[in-house]
Scaffold this motif. Sequence first.
Motif, PDB file in Angstrom:
ATOM      1  N   HIS A  55      42.994  43.081  39.067  1.00  0.00           N
ATOM      2  CA  HIS A  55      42.861  42.801  37.533  1.00  0.00           C
ATOM      3  C   HIS A  55      41.758  41.634  37.340  1.00  0.00           C
ATOM      4  N   PHE A  56      40.769  42.283  36.641  1.00  0.00           N
ATOM      5  CA  PHE A  56      39.454  41.430  36.229  1.00  0.00           C
ATOM      6  C   PHE A  56      38.713  41.863  35.051  1.00  0.00           C
ATOM      7  N   HIS A  57      37.803  41.185  34.485  1.00  0.00           N
ATOM      8  CA  HIS A  57      37.252  41.349  33.282  1.00  0.00           C
ATOM      9  C   HIS A  57      35.639  41.194  33.707  1.00  0.00           C
ATOM     10  N   MET A  58      34.983  42.115  34.183  1.00  0.00           N
ATOM     11  CA  MET A  58      33.790  42.068  34.650  1.00  0.00           C
ATOM     12  C   MET A  58      32.647  42.086  33.364  1.00  0.00           C
ATOM     13  N   ASP A  59      33.311  42.491  32.158  1.00  0.00           N
ATOM     14  CA  ASP A  59      32.109  42.381  31.006  1.00  0.00           C
ATOM     15  C   ASP A  59      32.155  41.140  30.542  1.00  0.00           C
ATOM     16  N   SER A  60      33.109  40.265  30.741  1.00  0.00           N
ATOM     17  CA  SER A  60      32.918  38.845  29.790  1.00  0.00           C
ATOM     18  C   SER A  60      32.791  37.867  30.846  1.00  0.00           C
ATOM     19  N   THR A  61      32.669  38.107  32.233  1.00  0.00           N
ATOM     20  CA  THR A  61      32.598  37.167  33.275  1.00  0.00           C
ATOM     21  C   THR A  61      31.202  36.202  33.242  1.00  0.00           C
ATOM     22  N   LEU A  62      31.479  34.841  33.519  1.00  0.00           N
ATOM     23  CA  LEU A  62      30.264  34.223  33.559  1.00  0.00           C
ATOM     24  C   LEU A  62      29.341  33.993  32.128  1.00  0.00           C
ATOM     25  N   SER A  63      30.380  34.353  31.256  1.00  0.00           N
ATOM     26  CA  SER A  63      29.827  34.173  29.480  1.00  0.00           C
ATOM     27  C   SER A  63      30.376  32.678  29.087  1.00  0.00           C
ATOM     28  N   TYR A  64      30.884  31.958  29.951  1.00  0.00           N
ATOM     29  CA  TYR A  64      31.603  30.607  29.252  1.00  0.00           C
ATOM     30  C   TYR A  64      30.818  29.962  28.375  1.00  0.00           C
ATOM     31  N   GLY A  65      31.087  29.584  27.344  1.00  0.00           N
ATOM     32  CA  GLY A  65      30.302  28.919  26.541  1.00  0.00           C
ATOM     33  C   GLY A  65      29.428  29.511  25.288  1.00  0.00           C
ATOM     34  N   LEU A  66      29.347  30.742  25.567  1.00  0.00           N
ATOM     35  CA  LEU A  66      28.755  31.763  24.585  1.00  0.00           C
ATOM     36  C   LEU A  66      29.842  32.368  23.721  1.00  0.00           C
ATOM     37  N   PRO A  67      29.535  32.261  22.342  1.00  0.00           N
ATOM     38  CA  PRO A  67      28.712  31.274  21.631  1.00  0.00           C
ATOM     39  C   PRO A  67      29.182  29.715  21.666  1.00  0.00           C
ATOM     40  N   ARG A  68      30.320  29.623  22.060  1.00  0.00           N
ATOM     41  CA  ARG A  68      31.129  28.343  21.970  1.00  0.00           C
ATOM     42  C   ARG A  68      32.172  28.362  23.032  1.00  0.00           C
ATOM     43  N   VAL A  69      32.803  27.217  23.168  1.00  0.00           N
ATOM     44  CA  VAL A  69      33.887  27.131  24.211  1.00  0.00           C
ATOM     45  C   VAL A  69      35.430  27.259  23.354  1.00  0.00           C
ATOM     46  N   ASN A  70      36.354  27.429  23.970  1.00  0.00           N
ATOM     47  CA  ASN A  70      37.696  27.899  23.508  1.00  0.00           C
ATOM     48  C   ASN A  70      38.277  26.668  23.251  1.00  0.00           C
ATOM     49  N   ALA A  71      38.532  26.164  21.950  1.00  0.00           N
ATOM     50  CA  ALA A  71      38.954  24.820  21.675  1.00  0.00           C
ATOM     51  C   ALA A  71      40.487  24.617  21.943  1.00  0.00           C
ATOM     52  N   SER A  72      41.134  25.936  21.379  1.00  0.00           N
ATOM     53  CA  SER A  72      42.438  25.808  21.657  1.00  0.00           C
ATOM     54  C   SER A  72      43.014  25.993  23.031  1.00  0.00           C
ATOM     55  N   GLY A  73      42.291  26.636  23.774  1.00  0.00           N
ATOM     56  CA  GLY A  73      42.572  27.081  25.120  1.00  0.00           C
ATOM     57  C   GLY A  73      43.492  28.310  24.889  1.00  0.00           C
ATOM     58  N   THR A  74      43.800  29.069  23.927  1.00  0.00           N
ATOM     59  CA  THR A  74      44.888  30.134  23.946  1.00  0.00           C
ATOM     60  C   THR A  74      44.182  31.651  23.857  1.00  0.00           C
ATOM     61  N   LEU A  75      45.110  32.333  24.255  1.00  0.00           N
ATOM     62  CA  LEU A  75      44.575  33.695  24.655  1.00  0.00           C
ATOM     63  C   LEU A  75      43.875  34.334  23.161  1.00  0.00           C
ATOM     64  N   ASN A 301      56.073  46.972  43.716  1.00  0.00           N
ATOM     65  CA  ASN A 301      54.398  46.468  44.360  1.00  0.00           C
ATOM     66  C   ASN A 301      54.126  45.534  43.576  1.00  0.00           C
ATOM     67  N   VAL A 302      53.853  44.337  43.917  1.00  0.00           N
ATOM     68  CA  VAL A 302      53.192  43.144  42.905  1.00  0.00           C
ATOM     69  C   VAL A 302      52.213  42.831  43.699  1.00  0.00           C
ATOM     70  N   ALA A 303      51.194  42.758  42.744  1.00  0.00           N
ATOM     71  CA  ALA A 303      49.580  42.172  43.326  1.00  0.00           C
ATOM     72  C   ALA A 303      49.223  41.124  42.342  1.00  0.00           C
ATOM     73  N   PHE A 304      48.492  39.960  42.760  1.00  0.00           N
ATOM     74  CA  PHE A 304      47.809  39.198  41.978  1.00  0.00           C
ATOM     75  C   PHE A 304      46.266  39.301  41.553  1.00  0.00           C
ATOM     76  N   GLY A 305      46.023  39.055  40.313  1.00  0.00           N
ATOM     77  CA  GLY A 305      44.702  39.334  39.929  1.00  0.00           C
ATOM     78  C   GLY A 305      43.977  37.811  39.543  1.00  0.00           C
ATOM     79  N   GLN A 306      42.620  38.019  39.515  1.00  0.00           N
ATOM     80  CA  GLN A 306      41.759  36.754  39.149  1.00  0.00           C
ATOM     81  C   GLN A 306      41.791  36.714  37.685  1.00  0.00           C
ATOM     82  N   ASP A 307      41.645  37.989  36.920  1.00  0.00           N
ATOM     83  CA  ASP A 307      41.658  38.219  35.714  1.00  0.00           C
ATOM     84  C   ASP A 307      40.480  37.606  34.854  1.00  0.00           C
ATOM     85  N   CYS A 308      39.833  36.227  35.016  1.00  0.00           N
ATOM     86  CA  CYS A 308      38.870  35.523  34.290  1.00  0.00           C
ATOM     87  C   CYS A 308      38.119  34.817  35.171  1.00  0.00           C
ATOM     88  N   VAL A 309      36.972  34.888  35.212  1.00  0.00           N
ATOM     89  CA  VAL A 309      36.097  33.689  35.772  1.00  0.00           C
ATOM     90  C   VAL A 309      34.972  33.167  34.603  1.00  0.00           C
TER      91      VAL A 309
END
Length: 423
Positions: A55-75, A301-309
Motif C-alpha cells: 500500500h503506497f501513494h507514489m503520486d504524492s510521495t516526496l511532496s512534503y511541504g508543497l504548498p505547505r505542511v499539514n498543521a493539524s496532522g490529520t487525515l 492474509n494480513v500485510a503491512f504497507g508504507q502508505d506515505c513517505v
Amino acid sequence: MLIRHATLPDGRRDIDVLVQDGHIAAIGQRLAAPEGTPEVDARGQLLAPSFVDAHFHMDSTLSYGLPRVNASGTLLEGIALWGELKPQLTQDALVERALQYCDWAVAKGLLAIRSHVDVCDDRLLAVEALLQVKQQVAPYLDVQLVAFPQDGLLRSPNALANLKRALDKGVEVVGGIPHFERTMADGAESIRILCELAAERGLRVDMHCDESDDPMSRHIETLTFHTQRLGLHGRVTGSHLTSMHSMDNYYVSKLIPLMAEAQVHVVANPLINITLQGRHDTYPRRRGMTRVPELMTAGLNVAFGQDCVMDPWYPLGSADMLEVAQMGLHVAQMTSPAQIAACFDAVTVNAAKVLGIEHHGLKPGADANLVLLQAGSIVEAVRLRANRLVVWRCGKRVAGSAPVVSQLELPGRPAHVDWTLAR
Ligand code: FE2
C-alpha cells in the motif's frame, strides 16, 4: 549463480540457493552447480525474498511541504492539502519524484509496490505519470497501480468516469474510499458500484476502507458482502480498516469470520495509522491500527504497507519495509519470535499475495528477487533494520552496500564472522 551458506527466514542455516535464468532452481545443503557458475558466499547472513509494499501513494510521495505542511496532522487536512497541490502538479515533477522514490526502494530491497493513484483530476496527470514510471522501472521494480478516487467516487463529480478512463489506460486495480463519501449509504453504494466494475472487468479491488476512529464505520462489512456475492474471493483488499480498532468486540467476533470466508486481504499501515488516528482523542489515546494478530489468527492474509513517505500526510519514511514491520509489531504488541516473523512476512510474502504475485518467495520456480541482509535471523533483521548487503532482481545484482561496521560491535553478534562478501 550459486549463493552459498545462507541463513533462511525459517531459521535453516548453511543453505545454498541455486539461481538459473533469473529463477530459483534449487534450495538445499551443499548444492552442486554446473562448472563455471559464479558463487556468492553469504557467510551465514539472512537471505530473504525481496520486500513488497502492499500500500503506497507514489503520486504524492516526496511532496512534503508543497504548498505547505499539514498543521493539524490529520487525515482530513492531508486530503485538503493534496487538493491544494493538485492544480499545481506537473507530469515531469510527478515522474521525477516517483523515480527518486523507486531508487530508494530498490536500494532497500523493495522490489514490488502497489501504489494508489488519484483519479479525481480530469487531466489524469498522475495516472499518466505513474504509468510512465511503471514502464520505466519495470526492469528492476514491479509497480502495480490502483485507480483511487481520492475525493470520493460519488462525492466527486467525474470520479467514476475518470476511474474507468484510468482502467482503460492500463491501471490494474479498482480503488475506493467509502468512508469519505457524504453518507454511510453513499459509501455502501460506492462499494457496490466498484466491486461490480471489478467483477465485470476481471480486476482486483483495493479500497481505503473505514480509515477513521469511528466504531460505527462498517464499510468492511459491505466490502466483504459484495466480495462474497460477486465471487471475488481472494481478489479484494481492505486497506487501513482502522475503525476495527474501535469497534465493539462482539461485532468484530461476527465480522472477522465473514472476512475470512470471503478471503479478503487486509493491509494495515502502521506508521500512518499510529500518527493519523486518535487525533481527536485526549487520553487514553487510541492507537488506531486494525486488529492485526486477531485477523492473522483467524487465517486472513494480513500485510503491512508504507502508505506515505514525505507527503501531505506524513513527514517521514524511507522506503524501508523493516521500519514498517518494526512499527507494526510495536503497535500490535506482537513481540514473540513467531509474531515478529509474522510481521516480517507482512512486508514480504503476505504483501506479495495481496498483489497477486505468485512467483515471489524462497521457493523453486520463483523469481530470484532476493535480499541479503546483514543479520543472522529475522528477529535481528527487524531489530537492526538490517543493512541490505546485496539486492538481486531476477538473479541480477541491482543494489548493495558495504557491511555496517557499527552493527558488528553490537552484543550478540558472533565475533568470528568475516563480513566481507564475494561480489
Ligand atoms: Fe493510503
